[in-house]
Design a protein around this motif. Structure first.
Motif, mmCIF file in Angstrom:
data_model
loop_
_atom_site.group_PDB
_atom_site.id
_atom_site.type_symbol
_atom_site.label_atom_id
_atom_site.label_comp_id
_atom_site.label_asym_id
_atom_site.label_seq_id
_atom_site.Cartn_x
_atom_site.Cartn_y
_atom_site.Cartn_z
ATOM 1 N N GLY A 1 0.810 -1.211 0.000
ATOM 2 C CA GLY A 1 0.000 0.000 0.000
ATOM 3 C C GLY A 1 0.842 1.260 0.000
ATOM 4 N N PHE A 2 1.921 1.272 0.787
ATOM 5 C CA PHE A 2 2.779 2.452 0.843
ATOM 6 C C PHE A 2 3.517 2.670 -0.481
ATOM 7 N N THR A 3 3.891 1.573 -1.147
ATOM 8 C CA THR A 3 4.561 1.718 -2.433
ATOM 9 C C THR A 3 3.622 2.324 -3.468
ATOM 10 N N VAL A 4 2.341 1.960 -3.413
ATOM 11 C CA VAL A 4 1.353 2.562 -4.311
ATOM 12 C C VAL A 4 1.300 4.069 -4.105
ATOM 13 N N ILE A 5 1.297 4.483 -2.838
ATOM 14 C CA ILE A 5 1.226 5.910 -2.530
ATOM 15 C C ILE A 5 2.440 6.648 -3.072
ATOM 16 N N PHE A 6 3.636 6.092 -2.856
ATOM 17 C CA PHE A 6 4.851 6.741 -3.349
ATOM 18 C C PHE A 6 4.888 6.760 -4.876
ATOM 19 N N SER A 7 4.353 5.707 -5.495
ATOM 20 C CA SER A 7 4.358 5.641 -6.953
ATOM 21 C C SER A 7 3.453 6.704 -7.565
ATOM 22 N N LEU A 8 2.451 7.141 -6.813
ATOM 23 C CA LEU A 8 1.568 8.198 -7.314
ATOM 24 C C LEU A 8 2.322 9.491 -7.561
ATOM 25 N N PHE A 9 3.380 9.727 -6.776
ATOM 26 C CA PHE A 9 4.092 10.996 -6.843
ATOM 27 C C PHE A 9 5.157 11.024 -7.935
ATOM 28 N N HIS A 10 5.943 9.951 -8.041
ATOM 29 C CA HIS A 10 7.091 10.031 -8.951
ATOM 30 C C HIS A 10 6.959 9.163 -10.193
ATOM 31 N N ASN A 11 5.969 8.281 -10.232
ATOM 32 C CA ASN A 11 5.887 7.355 -11.367
ATOM 33 C C ASN A 11 4.551 7.432 -12.081
ATOM 34 N N ALA A 12 3.775 8.485 -11.783
ATOM 35 C CA ALA A 12 2.497 8.733 -12.454
ATOM 36 C C ALA A 12 1.546 7.540 -12.358
ATOM 37 N N ILE B 1 5.170 -1.301 10.717
ATOM 38 C CA ILE B 1 4.612 -0.284 9.827
ATOM 39 C C ILE B 1 5.698 0.713 9.422
ATOM 40 N N GLY B 2 6.506 1.135 10.393
ATOM 41 C CA GLY B 2 7.600 2.053 10.072
ATOM 42 C C GLY B 2 8.585 1.451 9.089
ATOM 43 N N GLY B 3 8.892 0.160 9.272
ATOM 44 C CA GLY B 3 9.779 -0.519 8.330
ATOM 45 C C GLY B 3 9.167 -0.628 6.952
ATOM 46 N N SER B 4 7.858 -0.841 6.880
ATOM 47 C CA SER B 4 7.172 -0.930 5.588
ATOM 48 C C SER B 4 7.212 0.395 4.853
ATOM 49 N N VAL B 5 6.945 1.487 5.584
ATOM 50 C CA VAL B 5 6.995 2.817 4.969
ATOM 51 C C VAL B 5 8.393 3.112 4.444
ATOM 52 N N THR B 6 9.395 2.871 5.279
ATOM 53 C CA THR B 6 10.777 3.188 4.904
ATOM 54 C C THR B 6 11.255 2.323 3.753
ATOM 55 N N TYR B 7 10.923 1.033 3.790
ATOM 56 C CA TYR B 7 11.350 0.133 2.718
ATOM 57 C C TYR B 7 10.706 0.512 1.385
ATOM 58 N N SER B 8 9.424 0.860 1.427
ATOM 59 C CA SER B 8 8.736 1.289 0.206
ATOM 60 C C SER B 8 9.369 2.569 -0.340
ATOM 61 N N LEU B 9 9.754 3.464 0.548
ATOM 62 C CA LEU B 9 10.426 4.692 0.131
ATOM 63 C C LEU B 9 11.778 4.394 -0.504
ATOM 64 N N VAL B 10 12.508 3.426 0.056
ATOM 65 C CA VAL B 10 13.807 3.039 -0.520
ATOM 66 C C VAL B 10 13.633 2.517 -1.940
ATOM 67 N N LEU B 11 12.643 1.639 -2.149
ATOM 68 C CA LEU B 11 12.406 1.097 -3.490
ATOM 69 C C LEU B 11 12.019 2.196 -4.475
ATOM 70 N N SER B 12 11.159 3.101 -4.046
ATOM 71 C CA SER B 12 10.712 4.172 -4.931
ATOM 72 C C SER B 12 11.859 5.121 -5.277
ATOM 73 N N ASN C 1 9.385 -2.427 -11.858
ATOM 74 C CA ASN C 1 9.204 -1.103 -11.266
ATOM 75 C C ASN C 1 9.051 -1.308 -9.769
ATOM 76 N N PRO C 2 9.144 -0.242 -8.947
ATOM 77 C CA PRO C 2 9.102 -0.449 -7.501
ATOM 78 C C PRO C 2 7.802 -1.073 -7.010
ATOM 79 N N LEU C 3 6.687 -0.769 -7.690
ATOM 80 C CA LEU C 3 5.400 -1.304 -7.265
ATOM 81 C C LEU C 3 5.351 -2.816 -7.478
ATOM 82 N N MET C 4 5.689 -3.252 -8.696
ATOM 83 C CA MET C 4 5.675 -4.683 -8.973
ATOM 84 C C MET C 4 6.789 -5.393 -8.210
#
Length: 380
Positions: free
Chosen positions: A156-167, A212-223, A309-312
């Motif tokens: 879910g967090f990766t989806v959110i980050f992908s909205l910003f930088h990957n359209a 949850i904090g690890g999930s947010v941070t890890y998703s940010l790293v991938l993005s 891509n980071p989402l997949m």
């Protein structure tokens, strides 16, 4: 034009071969790609996914074993998760001698300034260190099944980050996957808050929010990794995967090492080893294999970001979540009750929705590529 070129990078080799064959056949020539070349993209994704699963499952089980058998230092086990980067140096040296070995490269790119690259590695390394600390805290206070299923929130967090930088657009399938993963996590919290078997309510919440904090941070790293190679480095050479893995974990190791000494955990290292329930040798072996499995996971995760891509990539990465609890039952005698099985089903459903959306995106990208080639042929 740039968007279509980027879509081309995400088209598997077999389809590029098919497109090349059709163009050559139309010009009266004959050409065919080898079987390996046609399926190279799938092989690479499969290998990276397998290595990610192995790295995640082995690391999770060994870190939990470290804590359950007498280990106490969160900083030490977090440091070990990153300090294994020297094992990649021989591979980096070998590949640097063969500059022609590469996955995909966008031609005509200018090398970015060294200061920018340095800043990127520092930021990603600090974030990766944070992921290790968060995960260590989580595994200290949560059962493996609870930790792994809660970790599906990465999607879910990766989806959110992908909205910003990957359209990335919100589609019904994406919304469905995010809702399902979120619902699964909420169910776990409500069910496990006062459940016997978890340490205590306070420690359970600490472990949960650390996950949850690890999930947010890890998703940010991938993005950010994906953004770096799309907008800054603009290359996808295999040597770049190793370099980013080494430099990220080097910075993460330095940051965590500072915390290790500041916290004073180093003073109890010898005593902890002597009192470890499985013995000194097992203590060293467990920490060593944690280091190896983590490096395997880091390299494979970055490789997946490059290939898809980071989402997949996060979808493939999170396949370990519903698998790990079964290994925890076998090796750690963890318990999976009925409600956790429901949560696992919701997680699989969420992953399936995301995979379906990525398939739709892939078909759309393929059609755009074919249409662009047709326009170029007609204009020429």
């Amino acid at each position: 034009m740039e968007e279509v070129q980027q879509n081309l990078l995400d088209i598997p080799n077999e389809e590029i071969c098919e497109d090349e064959n059709s163009n050559i056949e139309s010009s009266g020539s004959t050409h065919s790609c080898s079987y390996f070349a046609k399926h190279k993209w799938w092989y690479q994704v499969a290998i990276f996914t397998l290595f990610t699963l192995i790295g995640e499952v082995v690391t999770t089980l060994l870190v939990k074993t470290y804590f359950t058998k007498g280990g106490k230092s969160i900083w030490l086990v977090s440091l070990v998760q990153n300090a294994g980067f020297p094992i990649l140096l021989p591979f980096l040296y070998y590949i640097s001698l063969k500059n022609n070995i590469q996955i995909e490269v966008i031609k005509g790119n200018q090398e970015p300034h060294i200061c920018i690259i340095f800043l990127v590695y520092v930021v990603l390394g600090v974030l990766l260190g944070g992921v290790s600390v968060f995960n260590s805290v989580s595994l200290k206070y949560l059962q493996v099944s609870t930790y792994s299923l809660t970790g599906t929130t990465r999607l879910g967090f990766t989806v959110i980050f992908s909205l910003f930088h990957n359209a990335q657009k919100f589609t019904p399938a994406i919304v469905n996957s995010v809702v399902l993963v979120t619902a699964a996590s909420v169910i776990l919290v409500v069910h496990n808050y006062n459940e016997s078997g978890e340490t205590s309510s306070g420690k359970f919440l600490l472990g949960f929010f650390s996950t949850i904090g690890g999930s947010v941070t890890y998703s940010l790293v991938l993005s950010l990794t994906d953004f770096t190679y799309r907008k800054i480095i603009k290359g996808r050479k295999f040597i770049d995967i190793l370099e980013m893995s080494i430099y990220q974990t080097l910075v993460a190791s330095i940051v965590i090492l500072l915390g290790f000494f500041i916290s004073g955990d180093w003073k109890n290292l010898i005593m902890e080893m002597e009192k470890y329930q499985l013995g000194k040798l097992s203590y060293v072996v467990i920490l060593s294999f944690i280091a190896i499995s983590c490096q395997l996971n880091v390299v494979a995760s970055i490789g997946l970001v490059f290939k898809v891509n980071p989402l997949m990539s996060n979808v493939f990465n999170n396949l370990w979540a519903p698998i790990t609890p079964f290994f925890a039952v076998i090796f750690l005698h963890d318990k999976i009750k009925g409600l956790k099985l429901v949560v696992m089903f919701l997680a699989f459903w969420g992953f399936g929705s995301q995979i379906y959306q990525q398939y739709l995106n892939h078909v759309e990208a393929k059609e755009e590529l074919i249409e662009q080639n047709s326009r170029e042929v007609s204009s020429s």
